[in-house]
Each structure stands twice: as C-alpha cells, then as structure tokens.
Design an enzyme around this catalytic site. Structure first.
Site, PDB file in Angstrom:
ATOM      1  N   GLU A  65       0.795  -1.236   0.000  1.00 19.53           N
ATOM      2  CA  GLU A  65       0.000   0.000   0.000  1.00 19.53           C
ATOM      3  C   GLU A  65       0.824   1.280   0.000  1.00 19.53           C
ATOM      4  OE1 GLU A  65      -3.090   0.056   2.919  1.00 19.53           O
ATOM      5  OE2 GLU A  65      -3.841  -1.925   2.406  1.00 19.53           O
ATOM      6  N   GLU A  76      -5.353  -8.741   1.280  1.00 19.91           N
ATOM      7  CA  GLU A  76      -5.965  -8.387   2.570  1.00 19.91           C
ATOM      8  C   GLU A  76      -7.455  -8.178   2.358  1.00 19.91           C
ATOM      9  OE1 GLU A  76      -4.393  -5.006   4.748  1.00 19.91           O
ATOM     10  OE2 GLU A  76      -2.326  -5.669   4.422  1.00 19.91           O
TER      11      GLU A  76
HETATM   12  C1  FCB Z   1      -4.539  -2.006   5.617  1.00 17.27           C
HETATM   13  C2  FCB Z   1      -3.141  -2.261   6.114  1.00 17.27           C
HETATM   14  C3  FCB Z   1      -3.057  -3.218   7.263  1.00 17.27           C
HETATM   15  C4  FCB Z   1      -4.210  -3.048   8.235  1.00 17.27           C
HETATM   16  C5  FCB Z   1      -5.521  -3.038   7.511  1.00 17.27           C
HETATM   17  C6  FCB Z   1      -6.722  -2.938   8.414  1.00 17.27           C
HETATM   18  O1  FCB Z   1      -4.591  -0.766   5.014  1.00 17.27           O
HETATM   19  O2  FCB Z   1      -2.316  -2.734   5.075  1.00 17.27           O
HETATM   20  O3  FCB Z   1      -1.817  -3.072   7.887  1.00 17.27           O
HETATM   21  O4  FCB Z   1      -4.035  -1.892   8.968  1.00 17.27           O
HETATM   22  O5  FCB Z   1      -5.549  -1.993   6.576  1.00 17.27           O
END
Ligand code: FCB
Length: 443
Positions: free
Chosen positions: A167, A350
């Site tokens: 990110e 994620e």
């Molecule tokens: C993302 C991050 C991770 C965590 C989630 C909830 O943006 O990559 O580290 O904080 O959100």
C-alpha cells in the site's frame, strides 16, 4: 458440491505485518523505525499505546504458526521489519534480524505452508527519515533496493512469493500529507508527489534487486489498495462508467507500474507540483511483475450510468472503524484491474473487518458479523474466478487482533482474538467458518 466454489489450487492464506504483531521493538540489535518514534508522540496513538509488545509474535511465532496450520491456512503473508535487518537503514546487516525471519520461513515450510514475504509494510528505519529525509529523498529508494537484496540473499532459496511494497498510497498520503501515520508529516503537494515517485522508484529498483538475487522460479509482485467503486446497475453503460472512474482514480499509482507513465491529464493539472523524475525512472518502475495483490475492505463509491460518484456509506452498515460493508466490491475490483491493466495473476492480499469482539462467559468469541462479512465478500471472489478473472488466492486480514496503527489495539481485525493483557489467543467463530471453507474450497 458447495454453491460457492473456488478454482483448484486456490491459495488460502492469512496475513499480518511486522510492526502490528511482532513487538520486541528493541530486541536482538533491531534499530528503531519511524513507527517506534511516531508512537511516542503525545496524541499520535489512541490511549498513548505503542507496538512495543503488540502480540509478542517475535517470541510466540511457533505457537502462532501452529495455530495457522490448525485453522487450515496454506499460506502466511508476513512482512520483514527493515530496521531488524539493517538497524541504520543502510550499511551493516544485523544477522540476528535475518535469523528471526529464517526461523519463521523454516517454520512455515515445516508445517507445509507457503511463505509470502512483504519487504515494506511501513516501518522505515528511523535513521533514514531523520538523517536522509525518508521518502522525500531518492537515496531512500536506493537504500531499499540494497535491503531487498540482503533479504533475498538469505531467504531466496525458500520463499517463492515476494512483495516489494504494501500500500504505497497509504505510506505517502497518511505518512506525508495527512500525518496520521508515521512519520507524521504534513507536506505540501509537491513533496507528497515526490514521495510517491520515490516509493514507485524504490519498488522498481527493488524488483530489479530481487530478480538479480532470486532463483528464476521466484515470483515478484506488488500489493496495493485501489480506490474502489461499484456500478449502480449491472448494465453495460453503468459498468463502463464505473470502470472509467476506477481507472482515473487509480491511475497515479498504477499507470507508472503497468504503462510506464504518469496519467497525462493529472500531470498537467499539477502544474509546478509535479515530481522530479530522472531519465530511466519510469522504465525502472514499469519492470514486469508476476502478480498484483489487492488489499480491499470497502467501496468508496457507487457509480451511476453518467459516471457520477455517490458516497456508498450512506446506504450501508459500517464496521467498527467506520468502513462500509460493501460485499460486491471484491468482484468489481478484481474485474476492473484485470480489464484495465491485464495485470496477470491477482491475489486478494488483505480483506477483513473490525468489530468489537467480546469473549463470552464460556470463553467463545462469536463474531457472527465478521463471518457474514466474509461470506458476502468471498462470493465476489468466486464470481470473478468463475468469469475467468485470474484470481489465485485470498488472504484474511488478520490472523490476530493486533496493533491497528493510530487506533492502537482498539480495532480488532483478527479471526483470532487476542487478550492484550495475557496475550492469550482464542480463535473466533469466523476462523472456524474459514477453516471449513478452506477444507471444502467453497461454501
Ligand atoms: C490495511 C493495512 C493493514 C491493516 C488493515 C486494516 O490498510 O495494510 O496493515 O491496517 O488496513
């Protein structure tokens, strides 16, 4: 036969990051990171918390890997803390830091799990920020490539899936513009664009360093968090309008990677705020990748047939950190990325949600809202796969409740509950549900 099915060989994993779970902030020669510094500033983190201990995963890793295996996961996406490996960000390597990740990787392989290694999940060595201006400066991108080479040299024979950055948009925007993440800077637009360019450049230089150090079968990719939208209606006009909005909104970060250029209109609109680029940078940034990872939690907008954007959140329930529950977003994001960039293999690296999960008197954590969230979102992944989008895996965020950045431990994203006083781990109902999904490769 399950109604919702995933392709054969679909990689089911869970994810976490170094600063959020490891603790041991000054153990075995580790240097401080920008997060170690940021958490010490009054008001930066809710209730003045720090990640000094976090989940103490640095010491409890073996137990945590056992738990992952018991829950059926086939892969674990972790990140390496750069200042554990190079305490000052450049120069001398701390062998004890690499030893930890070697134990972790060997532990995963012994348990039959695939290690997925991210090199940068936001914990820049503090020395690079304080001495060199952090991501404002080009030297940091060069330092990253050097660091990437050291990690690859030690773990390259055992790790098959590599990610340069997690990110970048958050590193740049939250870290250097809004200032609610480390290093907590609030820079003018021109500096923010320069930070973004250096992150992209670091990615490209990192890819080059990894390719040079890794065996030919290793796969190198990037993890990003696209700005997401869904079309109001399933008709062609509306889908086209939503795709166009998606493309425009993500172009600044994804065009350099996949097209070797910044988007012309946005570049022109920036006027004097455009970043300084050296000859060859864009070619370096556009180095071919083996996969793209998407971190997606929510959709920002619903797009009408005329391309208008409507705030999704006003129609939908929200999770504990205010992100709207928008189950169809995974389908549309996977499809749009595939259609726009032809980005090859895709992973959901994620996905998950925060809820204020509480343990019942019987010791069980019944997080039915999370279970229902996962059910809805996973349907979108299965739909994309069924339509031929090359989505190869899904990683639940997160294996453990952990240190959620500026929120501290107040936002629980885990499928395993952590009692932050005793550090006891208790799988939640959602973990058991996921175990069944993984076993059936569907639900
Ligand atoms: C993302 C991050 C991770 C965590 C989630 C909830 O943006 O990559 O580290 O904080 O959100």
């Amino acid at each position: 036969m399950p109604a919702t099915r995933f392709p054969d060989g679909f990689l089911w994993g869970c994810a976490a990051s170094s600063y959020q779970i490891e603790g041991a902030h000054d153990a075995d020669g580790k240097g401080p990171s920008i997060w170690d510094d940021f958490v010490s500033r009054p008001g930066a983190i809710r209730d003045g918390q720090t990640g000094n201990v976090a989940c103490d995963h640095y010491h409890r890793w073996a137990q945590d890997l056992d738990l992952m295996r018991e829950l059926g996961f086939r892969a674990y996406r972790f990140s390496v803390s750069w200042p554990r490996v190079q305490p000052a960000g450049t120069g001398a390597v701390n062998p004890a830091g690499l030893d930890f990740y070697e134990r972790l990787v060997d532990g995963l392989l012994e348990r039959g799990m695939t290690p997925v290694c991210t090199l940068y999940h936001w914990d820049l060595p503090l020395a690079l920020e304080q001495g060199h201006g952090g991501w404002r400066r080009r030297v940091t991108a060069e330092a990253f490539a050097d660091y990437a080479g050291h990690v690859a040299a030690r773990l390259g024979d055992r790790v098959a899936l590599w990610t340069t950055f997690n990110e970048m948009p958050v590193s740049a925007i939250n870290g250097y513009k809004i200032g609610d993440h480390a290093p907590g800077a609030q820079e003018p637009e021109r500096v923010v664009r320069q930070v973004i360019h250096h992150l992209l450049l670091a990615h490209g230089l990192g890819v080059r360093a990894l390719r040079a150090a890794l065996p030919s079968g290793a796969r190198v990719g990037l993890v990003t968090n696209p700005w997401c939208c869904v079309p109001f209606f399933d008709d062609e006009d509306c889908v086209d309008a939503a795709r166009a909005v998606f493309e425009r909104r993500n172009a600044w970060f994804l065009d350099p990677i996949y097209r070797g250029s910044y988007p012309a209109e946005e570049w022109a609109a920036l006027g004097p705020d455009v970043p300084t680029i050296e000859p060859g940078d864009l070619k370096t940034i556009a180095a071919p990748l083996d996969y793209l990872g998407l971190n997606i939690y929510s959709s920002a907008a619903v797009v009408g047939g005329d391309g208008s954007e409507h705030d999704y959140e006003r129609w939908f329930p929200r999770t504990d950190n205010d992100w709207a529950v928008t189950p169809e977003v995974l389908y549309w994001a996977l499809r749009f990325v595939h259609e726009i960039y032809g980005a090859g293999d895709l992973y959901i690296t994620e996905n998950g949600c925060a809820y204020p999960d509480q343990m019942g008197p019987d010791g069980a954590v019944r997080d039915y809202a999370r279970l229902e969230y996962l059910r809805g979102y996973l349907r979108g992944v299965a739909r994309a796969a069924a339509e031929g989008v090359p989505v190869r895996g899904y990683f639940a965020w997160s294996i453990l409740d952990n240190f959620e950045w500026a929120h501290g431990t107040s936002k629980r994203f885990g499928i395993v509950h952590v009692n932050f006083e005793t550090l006891a781990r208790t799988p939640k109902a959602s973990a058991r549900w996921l175990r069944n999904v993984i076993a059936a490769n569907g639900f």
